[in-house]
Design a protein around this motif. Structure first.
Motif, PDB file in Angstrom:
ATOM      1  N   PRO A  36       0.827  -1.202   0.000  1.00 47.78           N
ATOM      2  CA  PRO A  36       0.000   0.000   0.000  1.00 47.78           C
ATOM      3  C   PRO A  36       0.866   1.258   0.000  1.00 47.78           C
ATOM      4  O   PRO A  36       2.021   1.223   0.439  1.00 47.78           O
ATOM      5  CB  PRO A  36      -0.783  -0.125   1.308  1.00 47.78           C
ATOM      6  CG  PRO A  36       0.141  -0.872   2.219  1.00 47.78           C
ATOM      7  CD  PRO A  36       0.905  -1.821   1.330  1.00 47.78           C
ATOM      8  N   PRO A  37       0.318   2.370  -0.477  1.00 42.53           N
ATOM      9  CA  PRO A  37       1.095   3.613  -0.474  1.00 42.53           C
ATOM     10  C   PRO A  37       1.314   4.115   0.956  1.00 42.53           C
ATOM     11  O   PRO A  37       0.503   3.834   1.843  1.00 42.53           O
ATOM     12  CB  PRO A  37       0.231   4.574  -1.281  1.00 42.53           C
ATOM     13  CG  PRO A  37      -1.137   4.014  -1.229  1.00 42.53           C
ATOM     14  CD  PRO A  37      -0.994   2.533  -1.069  1.00 42.53           C
ATOM     15  N   TYR A  38       2.413   4.840   1.162  1.00 42.37           N
ATOM     16  CA  TYR A  38       2.729   5.322   2.510  1.00 42.37           C
ATOM     17  C   TYR A  38       3.451   6.656   2.441  1.00 42.37           C
ATOM     18  O   TYR A  38       4.003   7.047   1.406  1.00 42.37           O
ATOM     19  CB  TYR A  38       3.594   4.296   3.262  1.00 42.37           C
ATOM     20  CG  TYR A  38       4.960   4.092   2.668  1.00 42.37           C
ATOM     21  CD1 TYR A  38       6.054   4.816   3.106  1.00 42.37           C
ATOM     22  CD2 TYR A  38       5.163   3.168   1.646  1.00 42.37           C
ATOM     23  CE1 TYR A  38       7.304   4.636   2.558  1.00 42.37           C
ATOM     24  CE2 TYR A  38       6.410   2.974   1.099  1.00 42.37           C
ATOM     25  CZ  TYR A  38       7.476   3.708   1.561  1.00 42.37           C
ATOM     26  OH  TYR A  38       8.716   3.524   1.006  1.00 42.37           O
ATOM     27  N   ASN A  39       3.453   7.368   3.555  1.00 47.63           N
ATOM     28  CA  ASN A  39       4.213   8.604   3.751  1.00 47.63           C
ATOM     29  C   ASN A  39       5.106   8.425   4.963  1.00 47.63           C
ATOM     30  O   ASN A  39       4.730   7.731   5.918  1.00 47.63           O
ATOM     31  CB  ASN A  39       3.293   9.802   4.027  1.00 47.63           C
ATOM     32  CG  ASN A  39       2.460  10.181   2.839  1.00 47.63           C
ATOM     33  OD1 ASN A  39       2.763   9.831   1.707  1.00 47.63           O
ATOM     34  ND2 ASN A  39       1.379  10.894   3.096  1.00 47.63           N
ATOM     35  N   ALA A  53      -1.770   3.891   3.839  1.00 46.01           N
ATOM     36  CA  ALA A  53      -3.163   3.853   3.406  1.00 46.01           C
ATOM     37  C   ALA A  53      -3.630   2.409   3.377  1.00 46.01           C
ATOM     38  O   ALA A  53      -3.192   1.629   2.531  1.00 46.01           O
ATOM     39  CB  ALA A  53      -3.309   4.502   2.035  1.00 46.01           C
ATOM     40  N   VAL A  54      -4.521   2.052   4.311  1.00 49.64           N
ATOM     41  CA  VAL A  54      -5.009   0.684   4.424  1.00 49.64           C
ATOM     42  C   VAL A  54      -6.538   0.675   4.399  1.00 49.64           C
ATOM     43  O   VAL A  54      -7.182   0.106   5.283  1.00 49.64           O
ATOM     44  CB  VAL A  54      -4.465  -0.012   5.692  1.00 49.64           C
ATOM     45  CG1 VAL A  54      -2.985  -0.300   5.562  1.00 49.64           C
ATOM     46  CG2 VAL A  54      -4.734   0.815   6.937  1.00 49.64           C
ATOM     47  N   ALA A  55      -7.111   1.296   3.397  1.00 53.14           N
ATOM     48  CA  ALA A  55      -8.573   1.372   3.292  1.00 53.14           C
ATOM     49  C   ALA A  55      -9.166  -0.024   3.228  1.00 53.14           C
ATOM     50  O   ALA A  55      -8.693  -0.886   2.500  1.00 53.14           O
ATOM     51  CB  ALA A  55      -8.968   2.166   2.050  1.00 53.14           C
ATOM     52  N   LEU A  62      -4.679  -6.361  10.515  1.00 52.65           N
ATOM     53  CA  LEU A  62      -3.320  -5.818  10.431  1.00 52.65           C
ATOM     54  C   LEU A  62      -2.442  -6.356  11.549  1.00 52.65           C
ATOM     55  O   LEU A  62      -2.918  -6.619  12.657  1.00 52.65           O
ATOM     56  CB  LEU A  62      -3.360  -4.290  10.517  1.00 52.65           C
ATOM     57  CG  LEU A  62      -4.135  -3.582   9.413  1.00 52.65           C
ATOM     58  CD1 LEU A  62      -4.313  -2.118   9.754  1.00 52.65           C
ATOM     59  CD2 LEU A  62      -3.439  -3.752   8.083  1.00 52.65           C
ATOM     60  N   ALA A  63      -1.152  -6.514  11.261  1.00 51.38           N
ATOM     61  CA  ALA A  63      -0.167  -6.945  12.260  1.00 51.38           C
ATOM     62  C   ALA A  63       1.092  -6.117  12.078  1.00 51.38           C
ATOM     63  O   ALA A  63       1.573  -5.941  10.963  1.00 51.38           O
ATOM     64  CB  ALA A  63       0.152  -8.424  12.100  1.00 51.38           C
ATOM     65  N   GLY A 117      -9.096   4.972   7.612  1.00 52.36           N
ATOM     66  CA  GLY A 117      -8.426   4.196   6.579  1.00 52.36           C
ATOM     67  C   GLY A 117      -6.928   4.414   6.499  1.00 52.36           C
ATOM     68  O   GLY A 117      -6.279   3.928   5.585  1.00 52.36           O
ATOM     69  N   LEU A 118      -6.368   5.170   7.457  1.00 57.11           N
ATOM     70  CA  LEU A 118      -4.927   5.413   7.501  1.00 57.11           C
ATOM     71  C   LEU A 118      -4.356   4.829   8.789  1.00 57.11           C
ATOM     72  O   LEU A 118      -4.884   5.060   9.871  1.00 57.11           O
ATOM     73  CB  LEU A 118      -4.624   6.915   7.446  1.00 57.11           C
ATOM     74  CG  LEU A 118      -5.049   7.647   6.184  1.00 57.11           C
ATOM     75  CD1 LEU A 118      -4.812   9.141   6.334  1.00 57.11           C
ATOM     76  CD2 LEU A 118      -4.306   7.111   4.979  1.00 57.11           C
TER      77      LEU A 118
END
Length: 157
Positions: A36-39, A53-55, A62-63, A117-118
């Motif tokens: 996923p995309p990230y900052n 971004a984990v929509a 998640l882990a 979602g983030l």
């Protein structure tokens, strides 16, 4: 893009496996995951935040694991069999992922939060006192003092 084969170098070197693996990863940019995309943000002098971004993922999907200097984020959506709907178009990615971040020395994960979602992962760099720079006093050569012995001094009369 050119492809370089580093396999012949593996045979003639011992102990440089990590170096060649890093070069392989650098050369083969096609293998770099983009989901996923990230900052990565700097929130203070020694504080950082990774936002992913984990929509569509929940906390149970998640882990987050920290081992040595590696932060690993895994996401696996469980199928929802309770909903009986026909999906006409699926634009929201539902595939599992694994994203790794290499952490610098003394960087610790302080917390994680999922909102809108983030996924926000907060990091802080805490350098131990023994590793911090310190000032050393410089003595001048003319100011060398003789050792002082404590006690009473008798004067000769």
């Amino acid at each position: 893009m050119r492809q370089f084969d580093l396999a012949p170098l593996y045979r003639s070197t011992v102990g440089f496996d990590r170096l060649f693996s890093a070069l392989d990863q650098f050369v083969s940019a096609d293998a770099v995951p983009t989901y996923p995309p990230y900052n990565i943000e700097r929130t203070g002098e020694n504080a950082y935040r990774i936002t992913v971004a984990v929509a569509g993922f929940t906390e149970s999907d998640l882990a987050i694991e920290v081992k040595e200097n590696a932060l690993t984020l895994k996401g696996e959506r469980k199928p929802d069999n309770s909903r009986k709907v026909e999906v006409l178009h699926q634009g929201i990615a539902a595939r599992g992922f694994e994203r790794r971040f290499q952490l610098a020395d003394y960087v610790q994960v302080t917390g994680a939060a999922l909102e809108n979602g983030l996924l926000h992962i907060d990091l802080v760099r805490e350098i131990p006192e023994a590793k911090k720079p310190r000032q050393i006093q410089i003595a001048t050569s003319g100011a060398v003092k003789a050792p002082v012995i404590e006690g009473a001094v008798q004067q000769a009369a």
